[in-house]
Design an enzyme around this catalytic site. Structure first.
Site, PDB file in Angstrom:
ATOM      1  N   LYS A 128       0.955  -1.062   0.111  1.00  0.00           N
ATOM      2  CA  LYS A 128       0.004  -0.127   0.425  1.00  0.00           C
ATOM      3  C   LYS A 128       0.854   1.181  -0.029  1.00  0.00           C
ATOM      4  O   LYS A 128       0.403   2.289  -0.505  1.00  0.00           O
ATOM      5  CB  LYS A 128      -0.900   0.015   1.024  1.00  0.00           C
ATOM      6  CG  LYS A 128      -2.153  -1.093   1.181  1.00  0.00           C
ATOM      7  CD  LYS A 128      -3.001  -1.018   0.055  1.00  0.00           C
ATOM      8  CE  LYS A 128      -4.248  -2.021   0.299  1.00  0.00           C
ATOM      9  NZ  LYS A 128      -5.176  -1.687  -0.879  1.00  0.00           N
ATOM     10  N   GLU A 184      -9.461   6.004   3.168  1.00  0.00           N
ATOM     11  CA  GLU A 184     -10.335   4.792   3.905  1.00  0.00           C
ATOM     12  C   GLU A 184      -9.470   3.455   4.039  1.00  0.00           C
ATOM     13  O   GLU A 184      -8.295   3.343   3.535  1.00  0.00           O
ATOM     14  CB  GLU A 184     -11.629   4.391   2.869  1.00  0.00           C
ATOM     15  CG  GLU A 184     -11.202   3.490   1.784  1.00  0.00           C
ATOM     16  CD  GLU A 184     -10.110   3.649   0.844  1.00  0.00           C
ATOM     17  OE1 GLU A 184      -9.246   2.679   0.710  1.00  0.00           O
ATOM     18  OE2 GLU A 184     -10.035   5.014   0.469  1.00  0.00           O
ATOM     19  N   SER A 241       1.666  -9.670  -0.560  1.00  0.00           N
ATOM     20  CA  SER A 241       1.455  -8.263  -0.515  1.00  0.00           C
ATOM     21  C   SER A 241       1.521  -7.728   0.705  1.00  0.00           C
ATOM     22  O   SER A 241       1.800  -6.231   0.795  1.00  0.00           O
ATOM     23  CB  SER A 241      -0.112  -8.151  -0.893  1.00  0.00           C
ATOM     24  OG  SER A 241      -1.011  -8.882  -0.261  1.00  0.00           O
TER      25      SER A 241
END
Length: 395
Positions: A89, A111, A378
């Site tokens: 991210k 969010e 991830s």
């Protein structure tokens, strides 16, 4: 295959299907992004930040003990768990933070579901000196309490969302509401390859660093491209970032793994490709989990980051083209894969990534030993320890 049209459509998926109040802000964002994308100084500063702050390039790790145990294809992990803040991210958060500064914004909105995007945005906002507000569903706050505390320690305000299922979908709605109200001074950092144009394109572009690195690394390690690439898919940003630099390589199979949850009934999973119902969710036309009258369904996954009713439009497009395929893995299989990777290789994967690992564990024994499977790891699993411990003790 790889670019949306001028209106943001990937074939029949995508678009900018938003209230009138959001059209101008999205057009402003699109213009700013295209200018930044073509600006060598912007790209150079982003590359420098990814290297000196995020810790890129992340390594490619072969997992020989797991490979030997399964007795089939060679398995490699692309290690996004080793970035600063512990997941992919941060790649997108840094890119969008640079864009927010370029646009003269003063405040950041985000969010988050699993909390990793919230943590990445909080870290990036602190690095750039922005005020930061993160919306998070109450259910996700409870199961990701560690990440909530990390965001607060970095100066972010975390706002609980009690609407709907109190998960990611509801957090996105609240963040968009805030953005509409304060668009002059606020920048909305959307965390996945979702939402109205230009977000799916922009987030994908910021995440393709994963696939570009992995492509060079797997060639260096094996002398060739992999036979299959596997990644988990919630909104789908880590997967599209990994897949995209391989789209033209038709010999490389691309497989996205969704959350099969705890059952096949609506509300028990987050497998959007199982039924392929087209709908509109939060500004984008894509495959959506919905009931017979078109109401967005509640979802379930043991992993907060896969617990979302829609999928990124480019994934829907790639599936329609036959370039990528999508399958699902249950909560039980994901937990087993978490345990397997931890015990055989000493790596704790995020529960999201555990879905991709579970699929690889399923298919590797059927493959020849000279075949190569590349798995997107991830994020790291520290954030999920309470969930894993609860599941192990039957809670």
């Amino acid at each position: 295959m790889t670019t949306p049209d001028a209106r943001g459509w990937f074939g029949e998926f995508g678009g900018r299907l938003v209230p009138e109040t959001l059209v101008a802000p999205l057009q402003e964002l699109e213009q700013a992004y295209f200018a930044a994308r073509d600006d060598a100084s912007f790209q150079s500063e982003l590359a420098s930040l990814l290297h000196t702050y995020v810790g890129r390039p992340t390594p490619l790790t072969e997992v020989p003990r797991l490979t030997a145990k399964l007795g089939g294809a060679r398995l490699f992990l692309k290690r996004e768990d080793l970035t600063h803040t512990g997941a992919h991210k941060i790649n997108n958060a840094m890119g969008q933070m640079l864009l927010a500064r370029r646009m003269g914004k003063k405040r950041i909105i985000a969010e988050t579901g699993a909390g990793q995007h919230g943590v990445a945005t909080a870290a990036a906002a602190a690095r750039f000196g922005f005020a930061c507000t993160v919306y998070m569903g109450r259910v996700d706050m409870e199961r990701q309490a560690l990440n909530v505390e990390r965001m607060r320690l970095m100066g972010a305000t975390v706002v609980p969302v009690d609407a709907g299922g109190k998960t990611l979908k509801d957090a996105v709605s609240e963040a968009m509401r805030d953005w509409v109200a304060r668009v002059r001074d606020s920048y909305y950092v959307l965390g996945s390859a979702l939402g109205p144009h230009p977000y799916p394109l922009m987030v994908r572009d910021f995440q393709t660093v994963i696939g570009r690195e992995a492509r060079a690394q797997i060639i260096a390690a094996c002398g060739r491209l992999p036979d299959e690439i596997v990644a988990c898919v919630g909104g789908g940003s880590n997967a599209i970032g990994l897949f995209h630099p391989f789209l033209q390589d038709s010999q490389v199979a691309l497989t996205g793994v969704e959350a099969g949850g705890k059952g096949r009934s609506l509300g028990e999973h987050a497998a959007r490709f199982a039924d392929k119902n087209i709908g509109i969710l939060q500004g984008v036309k894509t495959y959506v989990l919905q009931n017979e009258v078109g109401q967005i369904a509640e979802t379930h996954s043991i992993s907060a980051g896969l617990d979302y009713a829609g999928v990124g439009p480019e994934h829907a497009h790639l599936e329609a083209l036959g370039r990528a395929r999508y399958t699902s893995v249950s909560d039980t299989e994901a937990l087993a894969a978490f345990k397997e990777l931890a015990e055989t290789e000493g790596i704790l994967p995020a529960l999201e990534s555990s879905h991709a690992i579970a699929y690889a564990i399923r298919i590797a024994p059927e493959r020849r030993k000279d075949e190569v499977v590349l798995i997107g790891l991830s994020g790291r699993g520290d954030k999920d320890l309470a969930t894993v411990m609860g599941a192990r003790h039957g809670h």
